[in-house]
Design an enzyme around this catalytic site. Sequence first.
Site: not given
Length: 402
Positions: A345, A166, A196
């Site tokens: 996600s 990620d 994120h």
Amino acid sequence: MTFASIFRPFSAPNSPFRQISGAFVILALLASCSSFQLNPPTVPPSPADRAQVIDDRQIVALVATRSAADSLQTKAEARGFVTREVVPLERLGLRMLSFDIPQPLDGAGAITLLESLEPGATAGVNHAYRLTQIEEQAGNRFDYASRMIGWTAGACRAHGPIGMLDTGIDEGALQPSGAEVTERSFVRGGDVPEQHGTDVAMLLVDPDRLRDVTLYSAAVVGQTSAGREEAGVDAILEALDWMASNGVRVVNVSLAGPYNKILDRGIDRAAALGLTIVASVGNDGASASPRYPAAFNNVIGVTAVDASEAIYRNAVRGDHVDLAAPGVDVLVTAQDGQRFVTGTSVAAPFVTSRIAADPSLQSGGTLATIRNMLRGQAKDLGPAGFDGTYGAGLVQAPAACL
């Protein structure tokens, strides 16, 4: 939230990631996988996919041995290629070479030439993968996600380390979870974003679902000078090699992008070593072409549903969707308060955690065994049976540890 694609995070509808403008080709030869067959994309790549590369004057090669790498480097430099780097991927059994493409060759010409120079080599561009971006909003909605999949009686022990590809993460934000976190960056220059990856990590190590978690966080997504957040195939393969070297058995990937034959071979090798890769299917919408790595046969593809079990409006559809999980307005508790996040996600970590919590899945089960068990225990959604929207249905929490 929604993460972008290969190799950028999947992007949310309100914050789409831009196309990657470079080109990268990888040459691959897997000695230990001489019978390996590439899995062609289920639909032809679009012109936009072909343009989604890191650097259009760069090409990368994968070979299986040091002697093959030396041979290819010598032959390529004699044809005008300039070597940027040679990276051993020891655990994957590969050598990765990166070159500048000589004029007047373009990416396609460089692929053809490199593949002709070394027997068994495979060449392909270094596609950019983006995050499946996450939409965020504040609020006091009910925390439905764990209860929805039956994970309400307490935390399960994690049976082995969990990997994550990620952005970077804010390790301080994860400290209250009690997880042991090891982070490494594979980003080649530029800033490394953290939001994120931190959100995904917090879902993976949530102490209400998992305890005794060891997390290996590979930062593969960097921010370019143009402001794009993206990851290259080279960073992804190096991260997978690192995961395999540290005994990681299940890896969460919230990235998506076009088919790439180098990534295909690399993930095939990782799967052969026993890594189970769980990937979000992407947030490009119902009419989008399949996004990778979720669409590979040896990857578990996860879509997102809301509290009423309806599909997330921007989720990619297709036969490669294996399972659904909560991914719309999911509560994340951070040091700066609570917020709700949305995207495929967000859904993938629930499936990754489900695998990590089950000793029969985490300690030696094959991908086929894991996939069949998860599908067999899923709650059917939508039309009866398997379908291209929900896959086998909603993932269910493990019964053994509860």
